[in-house]
Design a protein around this motif. Structure first.
Motif, PDB file in Angstrom:
ATOM      1  N   LEU A  50       0.818  -1.210   0.000  1.00 13.66           N
ATOM      2  CA  LEU A  50       0.000   0.000   0.000  1.00 13.66           C
ATOM      3  C   LEU A  50       0.856   1.267   0.000  1.00 13.66           C
ATOM      4  CD1 LEU A  50      -2.896  -0.762   2.555  1.00 13.66           C
ATOM      5  CD2 LEU A  50      -3.133  -0.384   0.093  1.00 13.66           C
ATOM      6  N   GLY A  51       2.129   1.128   0.313  1.00 12.57           N
ATOM      7  CA  GLY A  51       3.011   2.287   0.404  1.00 12.57           C
ATOM      8  C   GLY A  51       3.025   2.917   1.780  1.00 12.57           C
ATOM      9  N   ILE A  52       2.689   2.113   2.794  1.00  9.90           N
ATOM     10  CA  ILE A  52       2.630   2.625   4.167  1.00  9.90           C
ATOM     11  C   ILE A  52       3.973   2.454   4.854  1.00  9.90           C
ATOM     12  CG2 ILE A  52       1.423   2.487   6.373  1.00  9.90           C
ATOM     13  CD1 ILE A  52      -0.282   3.298   3.909  1.00  9.90           C
ATOM     14  N   SER A  53       4.428   3.500   5.507  1.00  9.98           N
ATOM     15  CA  SER A  53       5.655   3.433   6.295  1.00  9.98           C
ATOM     16  C   SER A  53       5.402   4.095   7.646  1.00  9.98           C
ATOM     17  CB  SER A  53       6.807   4.141   5.565  1.00  9.98           C
ATOM     18  OG  SER A  53       6.490   5.509   5.340  1.00  9.98           O
ATOM     19  N   GLY A  54       6.300   3.823   8.588  1.00  3.91           N
ATOM     20  CA  GLY A  54       6.142   4.430   9.909  1.00  3.91           C
ATOM     21  C   GLY A  54       5.056   3.735  10.707  1.00  3.91           C
ATOM     22  N   ASN A  55       4.610   4.396  11.773  1.00  8.62           N
ATOM     23  CA  ASN A  55       3.640   3.767  12.671  1.00  8.62           C
ATOM     24  C   ASN A  55       2.301   4.504  12.738  1.00  8.62           C
ATOM     25  OD1 ASN A  55       4.297   6.060  14.110  1.00  8.62           O
ATOM     26  ND2 ASN A  55       5.355   4.983  15.770  1.00  8.62           N
ATOM     27  N   GLN A  56       2.043   5.387  11.774  1.00  4.06           N
ATOM     28  CA  GLN A  56       0.784   6.132  11.810  1.00  4.06           C
ATOM     29  C   GLN A  56      -0.409   5.246  11.466  1.00  4.06           C
ATOM     30  OE1 GLN A  56       0.789   9.693   9.430  1.00  4.06           O
ATOM     31  NE2 GLN A  56      -0.997  10.525  10.450  1.00  4.06           N
ATOM     32  N   TRP A  57      -0.199   4.274  10.562  1.00  5.22           N
ATOM     33  CA  TRP A  57      -1.257   3.334  10.202  1.00  5.22           C
ATOM     34  C   TRP A  57      -0.863   1.977  10.748  1.00  5.22           C
ATOM     35  CZ3 TRP A  57      -3.749   3.082   4.635  1.00  5.22           C
ATOM     36  CH2 TRP A  57      -4.829   2.199   4.661  1.00  5.22           C
TER      37      TRP A  57
END
Length: 215
Positions: free
Chosen positions: A134-141
């Motif tokens: 999905l292109g998600i990085s970090g811990n926001q999602w």
């Protein structure tokens, strides 16, 4: 299917009732059950309303790290239920939720929480691969995995129907609600995650909710 329908009817009734009770267009209603609690303060009887709130929980995220209610302290968040092999509504939901992620990316007051209802297959490593696609990085999602008891136990608290069902495509039945939760763990809105207009309304309502916390 009948339980799903009854759950939806009950939820829509709660939404309609809360909308009627909300007279301030600049403040979102609090959804769910409410209970008057009477106490005595300095010799006077005071009645407060106690609203439904999301109870504490503990899951593993896509990085195999524990997440709890404290992970979302000082943030509003959007919760949903899905599974990575879903052949129906989940891809649409997360394509739409990705727009929410992009709008609020790196905003420390906004988080997203997706619970997988496929508690056997969707391990943290599977969720990690899914997030990366999905292109998600970090811990926001955060993508949450857990036992059947913890995942299916928390979904009614968000007023979302989830069920294992071999008779439906993918083997799981669930609703596509996006649930907006405030910093006090109260539910402030519910939106059809497959409808772009509903997701646009979600983001508008998120701005309204964030404005409540401006100093």
């Amino acid at each position: 299917m009948m339980r799903n329908l009854l759950f939806t009817i009950a939820f829509i009734s709660i939404l309609a009732l809360s909308a009627c009770q909300s007279t301030n267009t600049d403040k979102l209603p609090i959804l769910g059950s409410r209970e008057p609690v009477t106490t005595e303060v300095n010799g006077e009887t005071v009645t407060d309303t106690v609203y439904h709130s999301i109870p504490d929980f503990e899951f593993l995220n896509q990085d195999s790290l524990p997440i709890t209610g404290k992970t979302f302290e000082n943030s509003i968040y959007v919760a949903d239920f899905f599974f990575t092999s879903c052949p129906s509504i989940c891809p649409i939901m997360h394509r739409n939720l990705l727009e929410v992620y992009k709008k609020y990316k790196d905003n420390p007051e906004v988080m997203l929480l997706s619970h997988s209802i496929d508690t056997k297959y969707d391990t943290p490593s599977v969720l990690k691969s899914y997030a990366e696609k999905l292109g998600i990085s970090g811990n926001q999602w955060q993508f949450a995995s857990g036992t059947r008891e913890t995942i299916y136990g928390i979904s009614p608290e968000y007023m979302v129907f989830t069920e294992e069902n071999d008779q439906v495509a993918g083997g799981f039945e669930h609703q596509g609600w996006f649930i907006l939760v405030d910093k006090d763990k109260h539910i402030r809105g519910a939106y059809n995650g497959t409808d772009e207009k509903e997701v646009a309304k979600l983001m508008k309502d998120m701005d309204i909710l964030l404005s409540e916390y401006e100093k």
